[in-house]
Scaffold this active site. Structure first.
Site, short mmCIF file in Angstrom:
data_model
loop_
_atom_site.label_atom_id
_atom_site.label_comp_id
_atom_site.label_asym_id
_atom_site.label_seq_id
_atom_site.Cartn_x
_atom_site.Cartn_y
_atom_site.Cartn_z
N LYS A 30 0.55 41.18 34.57
CA LYS A 30 0.11 42.63 34.39
C LYS A 30 1.11 42.90 33.30
O LYS A 30 2.20 42.82 33.31
CB LYS A 30 0.25 43.56 35.53
CG LYS A 30 0.01 44.93 34.87
CD LYS A 30 -0.15 46.04 36.07
CE LYS A 30 -0.71 47.29 35.87
NZ LYS A 30 -0.34 47.92 34.66
N ASP A 32 2.79 45.61 30.32
CA ASP A 32 3.28 47.07 30.00
C ASP A 32 2.95 47.36 28.73
O ASP A 32 4.06 47.70 28.00
CB ASP A 32 4.53 47.19 30.47
CG ASP A 32 4.79 48.99 30.81
OD1 ASP A 32 3.72 49.81 30.65
OD2 ASP A 32 5.94 49.14 30.96
N GLU A 177 6.01 43.38 34.99
CA GLU A 177 5.47 44.53 35.65
C GLU A 177 4.75 44.36 36.85
O GLU A 177 4.75 45.13 37.74
CB GLU A 177 4.62 45.23 34.58
CG GLU A 177 4.27 46.62 34.98
CD GLU A 177 3.17 47.21 34.21
OE1 GLU A 177 2.89 48.59 34.57
OE2 GLU A 177 2.70 46.93 33.22
#
Length: 326
Positions: A30, A32, A177
């Site tokens: 993931k 950011d 993240e």
């Protein structure tokens, strides 16, 4: 070629799939950054659109050469625009300086020369005149990797099939993240927040000292809508953010009573934060919050309330800023 406008598919917050289903899922890091749908008409040009549909092409001129990366093959791709720090990790604070420059191309060009962004491509929804929305993720992933999109400012990060626990542990170990889990048989659902994609944020817990609060609105009138919290640094209380989520109604009412009892006209934070309408309190209450990352100035990103710590005084708590942020 006129390409179809496609709203990005969205992930639902959750946890790792059950171990028995692990092999049915793929795992991606993931990032950011700023979500972007990338339109490549096949004529050498490129159009980027944000999640809202707004065109943001001019904000990132360094990505322009990607328009010619597939030659004459038109495509619609899904990805994330990232600003990378010195360790190669995405830094949303760095990216914010670029996100508002879609209507300021000269400034965007200067910023691009100083600190270029990086585009991580993770899906393909339309290719060579054919919609891929009804193809399963596994097949779309194969087609995406066959495009071999690797360039100076863009790449196709690897997806891991199965081994979710190891993938999540690796993101935590490297300070990333979080993780996005995607069902291998999932179709692309434009604009839908789907359970077929699950996002897991790595959250860090920390003790904080309450120094003020902001009044709530609507049904929260008369109650704190957010508490203003800080951590100690070099003998002063540094403001690190406002926390407005994570309470039950009963917890919020209990906190309101405690805050009213500690009311003061003196701001305990040094320096005084820009928080219009704030009510200050004596810095005696300790709470525990969790957050995703910090900005360079030490502010907590995406903080949420965990619990009040009546068992701790500020002196007994671990509410100190990390040494590199003091």
């Amino acid at each position: 070629m006129t390409l179809p406008l496609i709203a990005p598919m969205l992930a639902t917050p959750g946890t790792l799939p059950p171990a028995a289903q692990d092999a049915r899922w793929a795992y991606e890091t993931k990032q950011d950054g700023q979500r972007a749908v990338i339109y490549l008409p096949g004529d050498g040009s490129l159009v980027l659109r944000a999640r809202s549909g707004e065109e943001i092409t001019a904000a990132y001129p360094e990505l322009g050469p990607l328009g010619a990366a597939l030659g004459g093959t038109p495509a619609v791709l899904d990805g994330e625009v990232l600003a990378l720090d010195e360790h190669g990790r995405s830094d949303f604070q760095l990216l914010q300086a670029r996100m508002g420059l879609a209507h300021a191309p000269a400034r965007a060009a200067r910023k691009a020369a100083e600190a270029p962004v990086h585009l991580a491509v993770f899906d393909v929804m339309h290719l060579a005149g054919r919609s891929l929305l009804r193809l399963p993720y596994r097949r779309r992933r194969v087609l995406l990797e066959e495009l071999a999109l690797q360039g100076p400012y863009w790449s196709t990060p690897r997806a891991l099939f199965g081994h979710g626990e190891e993938a999540l542990a690796a993101t935590r170990e490297h300070g990333l993240e979080g993780l996005v889990c995607k069902r291998l048989d999932s179709l692309y659902e434009p604009g839908v927040r789907s359970r077929n994609w699950i996002k897991i944020r790595n959250m860090t817990g920390v003790d904080v000292i309450i120094g003020g609060w902001l009044p709530g609105k609507g049904r929260l009138t008369g109650l704190p809508g957010a508490v203003l919290v800080g951590q100690r640094a070099a003998g002063r209380l540094r403001y690190v953010g406002g926390v407005g989520t994570g309470w039950s109604e009963a917890e919020r009412e209990q906190l309101a009573e405690l805050l009213r009892a500690d009311a003061t006209d003196v701001c305990p934070f040094d320096p005084v934060p820009r928080t219009p309408g704030a009510h200050w309190v004596r810095p005696r209450l300790v709470g525990e919050v969790r957050y995703s990352t910090r900005t360079r100035s030490g502010m907590l990103r995406q903080p949420s309330w965990l619990r009040l710590r009546p068992d701790l005084t500020p002196e007994e708590s671990s509410a100190d800023l990390p040494g590199d942020l003091v």
